[in-house]
Write a protein that holds these residues in place. Sequence first.
Motif, PDB file in Angstrom:
ATOM      1  N   GLY A  32      34.597  -9.561  19.610  1.00  0.00           N
ATOM      2  CA  GLY A  32      33.375  -8.872  20.005  1.00  0.00           C
ATOM      3  C   GLY A  32      33.497  -8.001  21.237  1.00  0.00           C
ATOM      4  O   GLY A  32      32.929  -6.931  21.300  1.00  0.00           O
ATOM      5  N   SER A  33      34.281  -8.429  22.222  1.00  0.00           N
ATOM      6  CA  SER A  33      34.338  -7.670  23.473  1.00  0.00           C
ATOM      7  C   SER A  33      35.784  -7.384  23.856  1.00  0.00           C
ATOM      8  O   SER A  33      36.309  -7.969  24.785  1.00  0.00           O
ATOM      9  N   ASP A  61      40.902 -11.499  18.390  1.00  0.00           N
ATOM     10  CA  ASP A  61      40.837 -11.006  17.010  1.00  0.00           C
ATOM     11  C   ASP A  61      41.161 -12.151  16.048  1.00  0.00           C
ATOM     12  O   ASP A  61      41.966 -13.030  16.356  1.00  0.00           O
TER      13      ASP A  61
END
Length: 91
Positions: A32-33, A61
């Motif tokens: 996500g970030s 990931d």
Amino acid sequence: SVSREHLLLHVGTDIEVEDLGSSNGTQIFPAGSGASPASQRGVAGTSRLEPRRRYRLESGDILRIGSIPCLLRREESTEHLRSATRPPASG
């Protein structure tokens, strides 16, 4: 669900994955970030990776190899690995 010669991991400053034309495919589900957006890395999310093309991976990931999910994490320190592989003090 994993082919005998499914993919290559290229490990250096960056970590890249290359699908070798496997029959069940490889997918990347981006964290996500991350430091750089998935679109800048050429990662499509839920679609299969294009064979013989390298895709950069980032910590967090999820790499799905066939139907097997793998979480990529980068440890900042490897001291815990060194201590885990030492023989016990008792010999």
